[in-house]
Design an enzyme around this catalytic site. Structure first.
Site, mmCIF file in Angstrom:
data_model
loop_
_atom_site.group_PDB
_atom_site.id
_atom_site.type_symbol
_atom_site.label_atom_id
_atom_site.label_comp_id
_atom_site.label_asym_id
_atom_site.label_seq_id
_atom_site.Cartn_x
_atom_site.Cartn_y
_atom_site.Cartn_z
ATOM 1 N N GLY A 177 -4.413 -4.393 -3.810
ATOM 2 C CA GLY A 177 -5.477 -3.298 -4.150
ATOM 3 C C GLY A 177 -4.675 -1.964 -4.555
ATOM 4 N N HIS A 178 -4.799 -1.745 -5.638
ATOM 5 C CA HIS A 178 -4.148 -0.767 -6.066
ATOM 6 C C HIS A 178 -5.038 0.420 -6.575
ATOM 7 C CE1 HIS A 178 -0.468 -3.519 -7.292
ATOM 8 N NE2 HIS A 178 -0.805 -3.630 -5.813
ATOM 9 N N GLN A 180 2.230 -6.162 -3.434
ATOM 10 C CA GLN A 180 2.673 -6.003 -1.834
ATOM 11 C C GLN A 180 3.709 -5.382 -1.568
ATOM 12 O OE1 GLN A 180 1.394 -9.294 -3.287
ATOM 13 N NE2 GLN A 180 -0.485 -8.315 -2.629
ATOM 14 N N LYS A 231 1.845 2.212 -5.110
ATOM 15 C CA LYS A 231 2.530 1.372 -6.112
ATOM 16 C C LYS A 231 1.516 1.993 -7.515
ATOM 17 C CE LYS A 231 2.389 -2.418 -4.434
ATOM 18 N NZ LYS A 231 2.346 -2.195 -2.939
ATOM 19 N N ASP A 233 0.855 -1.311 -0.077
ATOM 20 C CA ASP A 233 0.032 -0.176 -0.048
ATOM 21 C C ASP A 233 0.755 1.271 0.117
ATOM 22 O OD1 ASP A 233 -2.247 -1.774 0.172
ATOM 23 O OD2 ASP A 233 -2.175 -1.582 2.143
HETATM 24 P P1 GDP Z 1 -0.744 0.366 -3.543
HETATM 25 O O1 GDP Z 1 -1.239 -1.043 -3.066
HETATM 26 O O2 GDP Z 1 0.746 0.509 -3.315
HETATM 27 O O3 GDP Z 1 -0.713 0.703 -4.982
HETATM 28 O O4 GDP Z 1 -1.295 1.485 -2.755
HETATM 29 P P2 GDP Z 1 -3.009 1.722 -2.308
HETATM 30 O O5 GDP Z 1 -3.452 2.136 -3.571
HETATM 31 O O6 GDP Z 1 -3.420 0.471 -1.649
HETATM 32 O O7 GDP Z 1 -2.753 2.585 -1.102
HETATM 33 C C1 GDP Z 1 -2.374 3.987 -1.422
HETATM 34 C C2 GDP Z 1 -3.331 5.451 -1.101
HETATM 35 O O8 GDP Z 1 -2.667 6.320 -0.909
HETATM 36 C C3 GDP Z 1 -4.551 5.286 -2.328
HETATM 37 O O9 GDP Z 1 -5.454 5.572 -1.652
HETATM 38 C C4 GDP Z 1 -3.871 6.320 -3.288
HETATM 39 O O10 GDP Z 1 -4.900 7.066 -3.836
HETATM 40 C C5 GDP Z 1 -3.245 7.424 -2.054
HETATM 41 N N1 GDP Z 1 -2.178 7.980 -2.642
HETATM 42 C C6 GDP Z 1 -1.073 7.891 -3.305
HETATM 43 N N2 GDP Z 1 -0.276 8.463 -3.497
HETATM 44 C C7 GDP Z 1 -0.550 9.537 -2.593
HETATM 45 C C8 GDP Z 1 0.122 10.981 -2.068
HETATM 46 O O11 GDP Z 1 1.180 11.351 -2.837
HETATM 47 N N3 GDP Z 1 -0.627 11.524 -1.202
HETATM 48 C C9 GDP Z 1 -2.045 11.201 -0.669
HETATM 49 N N4 GDP Z 1 -2.625 11.901 0.121
HETATM 50 N N5 GDP Z 1 -2.392 10.223 -0.870
HETATM 51 C C10 GDP Z 1 -1.887 9.156 -2.034
HETATM 52 P P1 IMO Z 2 -0.786 -4.314 -2.170
HETATM 53 O O1 IMO Z 2 -0.257 -4.654 -3.580
HETATM 54 C C1 IMO Z 2 -1.099 -4.479 2.226
HETATM 55 C C2 IMO Z 2 -1.022 -8.708 3.573
HETATM 56 C C3 IMO Z 2 -2.160 -9.119 4.453
HETATM 57 C C4 IMO Z 2 -1.525 -10.072 5.553
HETATM 58 C C5 IMO Z 2 -0.708 -10.696 4.582
HETATM 59 C C6 IMO Z 2 -0.782 -11.908 4.188
HETATM 60 O O2 IMO Z 2 -2.246 -3.572 -2.246
HETATM 61 O O3 IMO Z 2 0.166 -3.505 -1.602
HETATM 62 P P2 IMO Z 2 -2.656 -12.735 2.182
HETATM 63 O O4 IMO Z 2 -4.095 -12.473 1.916
HETATM 64 O O5 IMO Z 2 -1.397 -12.250 1.008
HETATM 65 O O6 IMO Z 2 -2.249 -14.202 2.550
HETATM 66 O O7 IMO Z 2 -2.508 -11.765 3.590
HETATM 67 O O8 IMO Z 2 -0.277 -9.938 3.410
HETATM 68 N N1 IMO Z 2 -1.031 -8.161 2.347
HETATM 69 C C7 IMO Z 2 -1.094 -6.871 1.948
HETATM 70 N N2 IMO Z 2 -0.878 -5.737 2.817
HETATM 71 N N3 IMO Z 2 -0.857 -4.503 0.744
HETATM 72 C C8 IMO Z 2 -1.160 -5.515 0.039
HETATM 73 O O9 IMO Z 2 -1.166 -5.588 -1.372
HETATM 74 C C9 IMO Z 2 -1.089 -7.023 0.486
HETATM 75 N N4 IMO Z 2 -1.362 -8.167 0.182
HETATM 76 C C10 IMO Z 2 -1.263 -8.769 1.128
HETATM 77 O O10 IMO Z 2 -2.957 -7.981 5.117
HETATM 78 O O11 IMO Z 2 -1.096 -9.157 6.334
HETATM 79 MG MG MG Z 3 -2.740 -1.556 -1.779
#
Ligand code: GDP
Ligand code: IMO
Ligand code: MG
Length: 418
Positions: A42-43, A221, A18, A15
């Site tokens: 979850g991106h 991840q 990416k 999270d």
């Molecule tokens: P990922 O799994 O690495 O793709 O990241 P996620 O999408 O799960 O979580 C990142 C969250 O931060 C998302 O809700 C993005 O919209 C948000 N985000 C990304 N870059 C920024 C930033 O520079 N500032 C803020 N406030 N939010 C951001």
């Molecule tokens: P993105 O791509 C954050 C975490 C779960 C748990 C552990 C194992 O959005 O960054 P699993 O279901 O993979 O067997 O769970 O890994 N986890 C993540 N945490 N971002 C993710 O993906 C994750 N994918 C798995 O919360 O701790």
């Molecule tokens: Mg994510």
């Protein structure tokens, strides 16, 4: 000679943001490939205020010209793909390809995942999507592959045999298996919906690289969730580090070019397991609130804390990062004081590396002065001095250049450091 692929990889516990950077880079790339994980990812991507949540489909999908590839290292849930993700986009035919060698993640995998979590004395806190059981089947050689969807009758027979072999386990876990007729109908549905996407993606990626196309590899991840290098057993079930792209797509190490590590300007973790720089006080609460730190996949609240420079330096080395993209710098806006974990106290000593057992360390912090506001800034020179000092300090501590800075969720609010 063929071109090398660029790579995006998470440096923390997932999270990191990416999705935003892959989407940003996809504007100048021809092909975006996922190589590991499944719909546990979850991106999030925000374009002109509209939010997209992607789980299996690569984050290049919002560039209409980009080809998207789901590699053999991914575990693919047809249900998630058909019922949730593909529905968000107009015709993806010719723009999405799924490896015939990728393993299928089927409904019983999620049931096993959830049942096992309930039975464990210390839960991992998985996403409950079935990731661990699907990779377990792959490694123990009883999995089923996406290419088998071309022959649903044969696949149904194989899966029925699998149910029989696992009858005792399924009954203990109170998991009901479908009848052969119901299973066959489901597999035929998957075949109908997905058959045009299923190809040998290894040959495809080789061809794109040979033709000098710009290929971007999208990690899921984060490094600290890697099955080998993360905080085992509180990890996911795949190799999330850059090396995973080789096995997960059929590339050689020589095919990998520039690696960008993605990291928040602070740190979060969802699920259980060690997190040395976690803040249990009001600062942690504030990071969660301002950063909207709720999981894209499960909606769970993310644990929050300070940037861990020891773990980030370790992650940068593991992935061979050429640069870091520093995300969510705006979430630190208005903090009077910002902490950074610069070392660990471990067995009575001060160390600056990641030891075997991260549960046993205590963070050593360095304090930095905060700044007023960076939100929405798009030029490096326009950043407040204190923010620049913070960035310089993180560069020194991680021994990695910070080449990209993100100041809001929006695609446009991204600084490319000259
Ligand atoms: P990922 O799994 O690495 O793709 O990241 P996620 O999408 O799960 O979580 C990142 C969250 O931060 C998302 O809700 C993005 O919209 C948000 N985000 C990304 N870059 C920024 C930033 O520079 N500032 C803020 N406030 N939010 C951001
Ligand atoms: P993105 O791509 C954050 C975490 C779960 C748990 C552990 C194992 O959005 O960054 P699993 O279901 O993979 O067997 O769970 O890994 N986890 C993540 N945490 N971002 C993710 O993906 C994750 N994918 C798995 O919360 O701790
Ligand atoms: Mg994510």
């Amino acid at each position: 000679m063929s071109r090398q692929a660029d790579m995006i990889v998470g440096l923390q516990w997932g999270d990191e943001g990416k999705g935003k950077i892959v989407d940003h880079m996809a504007q100048t790339h021809d092909v975006v490939c996922r190589f590991a994980g499944g719909h546990n990812a979850g991106h999030t991507i925000v374009v002109d205020g509209k939010k997209y949540a992607l789980h299996l489909i690569p984050s290049g999908v919002l560039n209409p010209k980009a080809i998207n590839i789901i590699g053999n290292g991914v575990v693919v849930s047809p249900e998630n793909l058909i019922d949730k993700e593909l529905k968000q986009f107009a015709d993806m035919k010719g723009r999405l390809f799924i490896s015939d060698k990728a393993h299928l993640l089927l409904p019983y995998h999620a049931q096993i995942d959830q049942a096992k979590e309930k039975l464990r004395k210390k839960a991992i806190g998985t996403t409950g999507k079935g990731i661990g059981p699907a990779y377990t089947d792959k490694i123990t050689r009883v999995g089923h592959r996406v290419g088998e969807l071309h022959h649903p009758e044969k696949l149904a027979d194989k899966i029925m045999n699998y149910f029989e072999d696992n009858q005792v386990i399924f009954s203990v876990m109170e998991i009901e298996t479908p009848s052969k007729e119901a299973l066959l109908a489901l597999l035929k549905h998957y075949q109908n919906e997905l058959q045009e996407y299923i190809v040998d993606t290894t040959q495809l990626v080789w061809k794109y690289l040979h033709d000098e196309k710009k290929v971007l590899l999208e990690g899921a991840q984060g490094t600290m969730l890697d099955i080998d290098h993360g905080t085992y057993p509180y990890v996911t079930s795949s190799n999330t580090v850059s090396a995973g792209a080789c096995t997960g797509l059929g590339l050689s190490p020589k095919d990998i070019g520039k690696v960008t590590g993605i990291s928040k300007a602070y740190c979060t973790r969802v699920g259980n397991g060690p997190f040395p720089s976690e803040d249990f006080g009001k600062d942690g609460e504030r990071l969660a609130e301002v950063g909207h730190e709720f999981g894209t996949t499960t909606g769970r609240k993310r644990r929050c804390g300070w940037f861990d420079a020891v773990a980030a330096k370790h992650a940068s080395r593991l992935n061979g990062c050429d640069q870091i993209a520093l995300m969510k710098l705006d979430v630190l806006d208005g903090f009077e004081e910002i902490k950074v974990c610069v070392g660990y106290e471990f067995e009575g000593e001060e160390i600056d590396y990641v030891p075997y057992d991260l549960e046993a360390v205590k963070p050593i912090y360095k304090h930095f002065e905060g700044w007023d506001r960076v939100e929405g800034i798009r030029e490096y020179d326009a950043l407040p001095t204190k923010a620049k000092e913070y960035i310089k300090a993180l560069e020194a501590l991680t021994e990695t250049k910070i080449g990209i800075i993100s100041t809001s969720p929006d695609r446009k609010d991204t600084i490319i450091v000259k």
